[in-house]
Enzyme design. Structure first.
Site, PDB file in Angstrom:
ATOM      1  N   SER A   1      33.368 -93.089  38.576  1.00  0.00           N
ATOM      2  CA  SER A   1      32.486 -92.065  39.007  1.00  0.00           C
ATOM      3  C   SER A   1      33.736 -90.781  39.261  1.00  0.00           C
ATOM      4  O   SER A   1      34.760 -91.054  39.484  1.00  0.00           O
ATOM      5  CB  SER A   1      31.742 -92.131  40.238  1.00  0.00           C
ATOM      6  OG  SER A   1      31.276 -90.722  40.643  1.00  0.00           O
TER       7      SER A   1
ATOM      8  N   ALA B   1      35.407 -97.258  46.552  1.00  0.00           N
ATOM      9  CA  ALA B   1      35.347 -98.314  45.999  1.00  0.00           C
ATOM     10  C   ALA B   1      35.767 -97.792  44.445  1.00  0.00           C
ATOM     11  O   ALA B   1      36.298 -98.983  43.458  1.00  0.00           O
ATOM     12  CB  ALA B   1      33.884 -98.811  45.972  1.00  0.00           C
TER      13      ALA B   1
ATOM     14  N   ARG C   1      18.146-100.408  33.395  1.00  0.00           N
ATOM     15  CA  ARG C   1      17.796 -99.003  33.393  1.00  0.00           C
ATOM     16  C   ARG C   1      18.857 -97.921  33.440  1.00  0.00           C
ATOM     17  O   ARG C   1      19.930 -98.502  33.461  1.00  0.00           O
ATOM     18  CB  ARG C   1      16.815 -98.444  34.756  1.00  0.00           C
ATOM     19  CG  ARG C   1      17.369 -98.720  35.971  1.00  0.00           C
ATOM     20  CD  ARG C   1      16.562 -98.456  37.061  1.00  0.00           C
ATOM     21  NE  ARG C   1      17.328 -98.439  38.273  1.00  0.00           N
ATOM     22  CZ  ARG C   1      17.094 -99.609  39.092  1.00  0.00           C
ATOM     23  NH1 ARG C   1      16.459-100.726  38.633  1.00  0.00           N
ATOM     24  NH2 ARG C   1      17.761 -99.666  40.307  1.00  0.00           N
TER      25      ARG C   1
ATOM     26  N   TYR D   1      31.791 -95.048  48.578  1.00  0.00           N
ATOM     27  CA  TYR D   1      31.341 -94.962  47.364  1.00  0.00           C
ATOM     28  C   TYR D   1      32.783 -94.573  46.495  1.00  0.00           C
ATOM     29  O   TYR D   1      32.974 -95.267  45.711  1.00  0.00           O
ATOM     30  CB  TYR D   1      30.379 -94.262  46.694  1.00  0.00           C
ATOM     31  CG  TYR D   1      29.942 -94.181  45.382  1.00  0.00           C
ATOM     32  CD1 TYR D   1      29.342 -95.208  44.687  1.00  0.00           C
ATOM     33  CD2 TYR D   1      29.957 -92.838  45.001  1.00  0.00           C
ATOM     34  CE1 TYR D   1      28.704 -94.887  43.550  1.00  0.00           C
ATOM     35  CE2 TYR D   1      29.481 -92.769  43.538  1.00  0.00           C
ATOM     36  CZ  TYR D   1      29.106 -93.729  42.781  1.00  0.00           C
ATOM     37  OH  TYR D   1      28.732 -93.658  41.498  1.00  0.00           O
TER      38      TYR D   1
HETATM   39  N1  LIG Z   1      23.824 -91.386  37.735  1.00  0.00           N
HETATM   40  C1  LIG Z   1      25.058 -90.780  37.909  1.00  0.00           C
HETATM   41  O1  LIG Z   1      25.054 -89.291  38.081  1.00  0.00           O
HETATM   42  C2  LIG Z   1      26.126 -91.365  37.991  1.00  0.00           C
HETATM   43  C3  LIG Z   1      27.636 -90.716  38.234  1.00  0.00           C
HETATM   44  C4  LIG Z   1      28.501 -91.296  38.417  1.00  0.00           C
HETATM   45  C5  LIG Z   1      28.671 -92.556  38.347  1.00  0.00           C
HETATM   46  N2  LIG Z   1      27.577 -93.330  38.058  1.00  0.00           N
HETATM   47  C6  LIG Z   1      27.774 -94.686  37.812  1.00  0.00           C
HETATM   48  O2  LIG Z   1      27.046 -95.302  36.813  1.00  0.00           O
HETATM   49  C7  LIG Z   1      26.670 -96.728  37.148  1.00  0.00           C
HETATM   50  C8  LIG Z   1      25.100 -96.680  36.532  1.00  0.00           C
HETATM   51  O3  LIG Z   1      24.455 -95.662  37.387  1.00  0.00           O
HETATM   52  P1  LIG Z   1      22.839 -95.371  36.948  1.00  0.00           P
HETATM   53  O4  LIG Z   1      22.840 -93.638  37.408  1.00  0.00           O
HETATM   54  O5  LIG Z   1      22.432 -95.620  35.740  1.00  0.00           O
HETATM   55  O6  LIG Z   1      22.215 -96.262  38.100  1.00  0.00           O
HETATM   56  P2  LIG Z   1      20.743 -96.914  38.179  1.00  0.00           P
HETATM   57  O7  LIG Z   1      19.641 -96.025  37.444  1.00  0.00           O
HETATM   58  O8  LIG Z   1      20.494 -96.932  39.534  1.00  0.00           O
HETATM   59  O9  LIG Z   1      20.896 -98.248  37.440  1.00  0.00           O
HETATM   60  C9  LIG Z   1      21.645 -98.892  38.267  1.00  0.00           C
HETATM   61  C10 LIG Z   1      21.688-100.346  37.533  1.00  0.00           C
HETATM   62  O10 LIG Z   1      22.359-101.273  38.207  1.00  0.00           O
HETATM   63  C11 LIG Z   1      21.666-102.378  38.741  1.00  0.00           C
HETATM   64  N3  LIG Z   1      22.076-102.992  39.970  1.00  0.00           N
HETATM   65  C12 LIG Z   1      22.046-102.343  41.042  1.00  0.00           C
HETATM   66  N4  LIG Z   1      22.447-103.092  42.129  1.00  0.00           N
HETATM   67  C13 LIG Z   1      22.862-104.293  41.844  1.00  0.00           C
HETATM   68  C14 LIG Z   1      23.143-105.717  42.114  1.00  0.00           C
HETATM   69  N5  LIG Z   1      23.341-105.690  43.660  1.00  0.00           N
HETATM   70  N6  LIG Z   1      23.208-106.716  41.316  1.00  0.00           N
HETATM   71  C15 LIG Z   1      22.987-106.582  40.062  1.00  0.00           C
HETATM   72  N7  LIG Z   1      22.488-105.422  39.635  1.00  0.00           N
HETATM   73  C16 LIG Z   1      22.513-104.202  40.390  1.00  0.00           C
HETATM   74  C17 LIG Z   1      20.243-101.990  38.591  1.00  0.00           C
HETATM   75  O11 LIG Z   1      19.310-102.981  38.624  1.00  0.00           O
HETATM   76  P3  LIG Z   1      18.437-103.551  39.638  1.00  0.00           P
HETATM   77  O12 LIG Z   1      18.146-102.710  40.665  1.00  0.00           O
HETATM   78  O13 LIG Z   1      17.301-104.230  39.210  1.00  0.00           O
HETATM   79  O14 LIG Z   1      19.616-104.830  40.327  1.00  0.00           O
HETATM   80  C18 LIG Z   1      20.239-100.880  37.590  1.00  0.00           C
HETATM   81  O15 LIG Z   1      20.106-101.864  36.435  1.00  0.00           O
HETATM   82  C19 LIG Z   1      26.789 -96.945  38.484  1.00  0.00           C
HETATM   83  O16 LIG Z   1      28.232 -97.615  38.786  1.00  0.00           O
HETATM   84  C20 LIG Z   1      27.087 -95.686  39.178  1.00  0.00           C
HETATM   85  O17 LIG Z   1      27.776 -95.656  40.445  1.00  0.00           O
HETATM   86  C21 LIG Z   1      26.286 -92.745  37.793  1.00  0.00           C
END
Ligand SMILES: NC(=O)c1ccc[n+]([C@@H]2O[C@H](COP(=O)([O-])OP(=O)(O)OC[C@H]3O[C@@H](n4cnc5c(N)ncnc54)[C@H](OP(=O)(O)O)[C@@H]3O)[C@@H](O)[C@H]2O)c1
Length: 256
Positions: free
Chosen positions: A149, A165, A19, A162
């Site tokens: 991030s 890391a 997702r 966070y």
């Molecule tokens: N959204 C933001 O504003 C934002 C900002 C800065 C950085 N980021 C970074 O962008 C990346 C994606 O974020 P997002 O917003 O798309 O997050 P998200 O919607 O929560 O999606 C996270 C994805 O990672 C998977 N995941 C989580 N824990 C896992 C584990 N232990 N093993 C394997 N897969 C795992 C989840 O699937 P399952 O739960 O099914 O495992 C999901 O597919 C992350 O690294 C986040 O730190 C996001």
């Protein structure tokens, strides 16, 4: 007129592809011609992404697994290379902040879990993928993209583990870029700003947070996963052939 397919012949592994940002990156890479291995814990979400990719003529396989399990990175890479016939692109996107609390109240388990997911798993994925990326580089070129991030560069209250890391991933990536450049493997980071996904939803549903945050974003909106996927596709493609060891923040101007 034929659609350009800049990643034709590439095999990509995208973590967190069920997702949000990871799903959109996987769909974009597949649309650009790469065969994609989709990794995350939720098998159902991965199957839905695979179906969406195949529905538009792409190729995808799914590899469920918890990246905080030390055995899983090796298993994912072995599966992806066996199914796709190699590996030339690795996108380490899985990550997130599970609890928000000030440093003085941060327990060891939360710190360790956050570090395992956001940092240690990236190291293990890169180590396991390395021989396959080295082997692919002379044919297609090879690239690693680590999703970090804004928290790697700027303090975010309650998210010290966070940010630490994500900053560690940036440092790891710079050294890997130096070590792997001579092998033909590029290593870069992409730092999203505030992007509209399930991860950020609790904050984006808070009117005070929205008002205060958008006042600092020159482009005046939150990012969409597609904003990240488009830049990710550039960074892993030949269009970025002379880019390695870099971090590109895709943040609507927040850091300007
Ligand atoms: N959204 C933001 O504003 C934002 C900002 C800065 C950085 N980021 C970074 O962008 C990346 C994606 O974020 P997002 O917003 O798309 O997050 P998200 O919607 O929560 O999606 C996270 C994805 O990672 C998977 N995941 C989580 N824990 C896992 C584990 N232990 N093993 C394997 N897969 C795992 C989840 O699937 P399952 O739960 O099914 O495992 C999901 O597919 C992350 O690294 C986040 O730190 C996001």
């Amino acid at each position: 007129m034929s659609v350009p397919r800049p990643l034709a012949g590439h095999a990509a592994l995208v973590t967190g592809a069920g997702r949000g940002i990871g799903r959109t990156i996987a769909e974009r890479l597949a649309g650009d011609g790469a065969a994609v291995c989709l990794a995350a814990r939720s098998h159902d979400e991965l199957e839905a992404v695979r179906a969406a990719i195949e529905a538009v003529g792409g190729r995808a396989v799914v590899a469920p697994g918890d990246l905080t399990d030390p055995a899983v990175p090796g298993e994912l890479v072995a599966y992806a290379t066996a199914e796709l016939g190699g590996l030339s692109i690795l996108v380490n996107n899985a990550g997130g902040a599970h609890r928000v609390r000030p440093l003085e109240a941060l327990d060891d388990a939360t710190f360790a879990r956050g570090t395992d997911l956001n940092y240690t798993s990236v190291f293990r994925m890169m180590r396991e993928a390395a021989p396959h990326l080295f082997a692919a580089a002379p044919q297609t070129g090879a690239a690693v993209l680590n999703i970090i991030s804004i928290a790697a560069e700027r303090g975010l209250d309650g998210m010290s583990y966070y940010g630490g890391a994500k900053a560690a991933v940036a440092a790891l990536s710079r050294t890997a870029a130096r070590e792997w450049g001579p092998r033909g493997v590029r290593v870069n980071c992409l730092g999203p700003g505030w992007i509209d996904t399930d991860l950020s939803r609790p904050l984006l549903d808070d009117p005070d947070f929205v008002r205060q945050t958008l006042a600092q974003v020159p482009l005046g909106r939150f990012g969409q996963p597609q904003d990240i996927a488009d830049v990710a596709a550039f960074l892993v493609s030949d269009a970025a052939a002379y880019v390695t060891g870099s971090t590109l923040f895709v943040d609507g101007g927040l850091f300007a």
